[in-house]
Design a protein around this motif. Structure first.
Motif, short mmCIF file in Angstrom:
data_model
loop_
_atom_site.label_atom_id
_atom_site.label_comp_id
_atom_site.label_asym_id
_atom_site.label_seq_id
_atom_site.Cartn_x
_atom_site.Cartn_y
_atom_site.Cartn_z
N VAL A 18 7.37 -3.59 -3.89
CA VAL A 18 6.11 -3.13 -3.30
C VAL A 18 5.30 -4.30 -2.75
CG1 VAL A 18 5.99 -1.10 -4.80
CG2 VAL A 18 4.75 -3.19 -5.44
N SER A 19 4.33 -3.96 -1.90
CA SER A 19 3.39 -4.95 -1.37
C SER A 19 2.04 -4.24 -1.21
CB SER A 19 3.87 -5.50 -0.03
OG SER A 19 3.72 -4.52 0.98
N GLU A 20 1.06 -4.99 -0.75
CA GLU A 20 -0.27 -4.41 -0.57
C GLU A 20 -0.31 -3.34 0.52
OE1 GLU A 20 -2.01 -7.91 2.36
OE2 GLU A 20 -2.55 -7.88 0.25
N ASN A 21 0.71 -3.25 1.34
CA ASN A 21 0.78 -2.23 2.40
C ASN A 21 1.66 -1.04 2.04
OD1 ASN A 21 -0.89 -3.68 4.21
ND2 ASN A 21 0.83 -5.04 4.62
N THR A 22 2.14 -1.00 0.82
CA THR A 22 3.09 0.03 0.38
C THR A 22 2.39 1.34 0.02
OG1 THR A 22 4.64 -1.61 -0.48
CG2 THR A 22 4.80 0.60 -1.41
N THR A 23 3.01 2.44 0.43
CA THR A 23 2.67 3.75 -0.10
C THR A 23 3.73 4.08 -1.14
OG1 THR A 23 1.61 4.50 1.93
CG2 THR A 23 2.39 6.21 0.41
N PHE A 24 3.31 4.27 -2.38
CA PHE A 24 4.20 4.50 -3.51
C PHE A 24 4.04 5.94 -4.00
CE2 PHE A 24 4.47 4.65 -8.23
CZ PHE A 24 5.83 4.47 -8.36
N ILE A 27 7.30 10.56 -8.49
CA ILE A 27 7.73 11.96 -8.52
C ILE A 27 8.20 12.27 -9.94
CG2 ILE A 27 9.30 13.66 -7.53
CD1 ILE A 27 9.54 11.60 -5.12
N GLY A 28 7.45 13.11 -10.62
CA GLY A 28 7.63 13.32 -12.06
C GLY A 28 6.72 12.35 -12.80
N ALA A 29 5.48 12.30 -12.36
CA ALA A 29 4.54 11.26 -12.81
C ALA A 29 4.13 11.40 -14.27
CB ALA A 29 3.29 11.27 -11.93
N LYS A 30 4.15 12.61 -14.78
CA LYS A 30 3.59 12.84 -16.12
C LYS A 30 2.16 12.29 -16.14
CE LYS A 30 8.29 12.63 -17.62
NZ LYS A 30 8.76 12.47 -16.24
N ARG A 31 1.84 11.35 -17.01
CA ARG A 31 0.48 10.81 -17.06
C ARG A 31 0.30 9.56 -16.19
NH1 ARG A 31 -3.07 12.52 -21.44
NH2 ARG A 31 -2.20 14.50 -22.15
N GLY A 32 1.32 9.23 -15.39
CA GLY A 32 1.16 8.24 -14.34
C GLY A 32 1.27 6.78 -14.75
N TYR A 33 2.14 6.49 -15.70
CA TYR A 33 2.30 5.10 -16.13
C TYR A 33 2.58 4.18 -14.95
CZ TYR A 33 4.43 0.91 -18.07
OH TYR A 33 4.74 -0.40 -18.35
N PHE A 34 3.54 4.54 -14.13
CA PHE A 34 3.90 3.68 -12.99
C PHE A 34 2.82 3.73 -11.90
CE2 PHE A 34 7.94 4.52 -15.10
CZ PHE A 34 8.38 3.22 -15.31
N SER A 35 2.22 4.87 -11.70
CA SER A 35 1.12 4.98 -10.73
C SER A 35 -0.01 4.04 -11.10
CB SER A 35 0.61 6.42 -10.67
OG SER A 35 1.58 7.28 -10.13
N LEU A 36 -0.41 4.07 -12.37
CA LEU A 36 -1.50 3.20 -12.82
C LEU A 36 -1.09 1.73 -12.79
CD1 LEU A 36 -2.75 5.40 -15.77
CD2 LEU A 36 -4.02 4.91 -13.67
N SER A 37 0.17 1.45 -13.11
CA SER A 37 0.64 0.06 -13.11
C SER A 37 0.67 -0.53 -11.70
CB SER A 37 2.04 -0.02 -13.72
OG SER A 37 2.03 0.36 -15.07
N LEU A 38 1.04 0.29 -10.72
CA LEU A 38 1.21 -0.21 -9.36
C LEU A 38 -0.03 -0.05 -8.48
CD1 LEU A 38 4.87 0.93 -8.68
CD2 LEU A 38 4.06 -1.34 -9.30
N ALA A 39 -0.98 0.77 -8.88
CA ALA A 39 -2.16 1.03 -8.05
C ALA A 39 -2.87 -0.24 -7.58
CB ALA A 39 -3.14 1.95 -8.77
N PRO A 40 -3.02 -1.28 -8.41
CA PRO A 40 -3.69 -2.48 -7.91
C PRO A 40 -2.85 -3.29 -6.93
CG PRO A 40 -3.44 -2.58 -10.32
CD PRO A 40 -2.75 -1.35 -9.84
N LEU A 41 -1.56 -2.98 -6.83
CA LEU A 41 -0.64 -3.77 -6.00
C LEU A 41 -0.31 -3.14 -4.66
CD1 LEU A 41 1.94 -4.69 -8.80
CD2 LEU A 41 -0.08 -5.99 -8.07
N VAL A 42 -0.64 -1.84 -4.49
CA VAL A 42 -0.22 -1.10 -3.30
C VAL A 42 -1.42 -0.50 -2.58
CG1 VAL A 42 2.02 -0.56 -4.35
CG2 VAL A 42 0.15 1.09 -4.53
#
Length: 168
Positions: A18-24, A27-42
């Motif tokens: 990923v990069s600062e220009n990425t849309t991530f 799919i199957g987020a549950k409580r969003g561990y990866f979403s929350l982890s990557l949100a500051p980076l994308v």
């Protein structure tokens, strides 16, 4: 609070692509561990899950952490057309993580618009699904990144063009 101790090889792989220009998409987020982890980076995050309560918890965590780039989408994915409908709503992701408890193959089948866009993907595979073959037929190079248990592992799928560019 995210401490980076869960699924470290998967998180490390995602951070690498990923990069600062990425849309991530998660799919199957549950409580969003990866979403929350990557949100500051994308740039943007789309978290998709079938459980509304989990998505509400993700939305609350997003607000608590000051992330305004996470969108949630509540749906039960069962076939590829469903995934293409999400593409129509949010555009195509650059990177997608898919962990939908054994439905990965069924959802990829018929997700023509999604697969044609060639997002980099990390997918949890259950019970020796044909996911690798589906992705290879769609023009991806596929490799295992982590074996969790017998018949349960993660794949990284890179578009062949990206792999060829990196090699040349």
């Amino acid at each position: 609070r995210i401490r980076g101790e869960y699924e470290t090889s998967v998180l490390s792989t995602l951070v690498d692509v990923v990069s600062e220009n990425t849309t991530f998409w998660e799919i199957g987020a549950k409580r969003g561990y990866f979403s929350l982890s990557l949100a500051p980076l994308v740039r943007d995050v789309v978290a998709v899950d079938a459980t509304k309560r989990d998505l509400e918890a993700l939305e609350e965590a997003s607000v608590r952490n000051g992330y305004n780039n996470i969108l949630t989408h509540h749906t039960l994915l069962q076939e590829g057309a469903d995934l293409d409908e999400i593409v129509d709503l949010y555009g195509v992701p650059d990177v997608a993580l898919m962990d939908i408890e054994g439905w990965e193959e069924a959802v990829l089948q018929g997700a023509d618009e999604f697969l044609a866009a060639k997002p980099t993907m990390v997918i949890e595979v259950h019970d020796d699904q044909q996911v690798s073959h589906t992705l290879e037929a769609a023009g991806y190079c596929v490799a295992k990144i982590k074996q969790r248990r017998l018949n349960n592992y993660h794949l990284v799928a890179l578009p062949e063009n990206d792999v060829n560019s990196a090699v040349n």
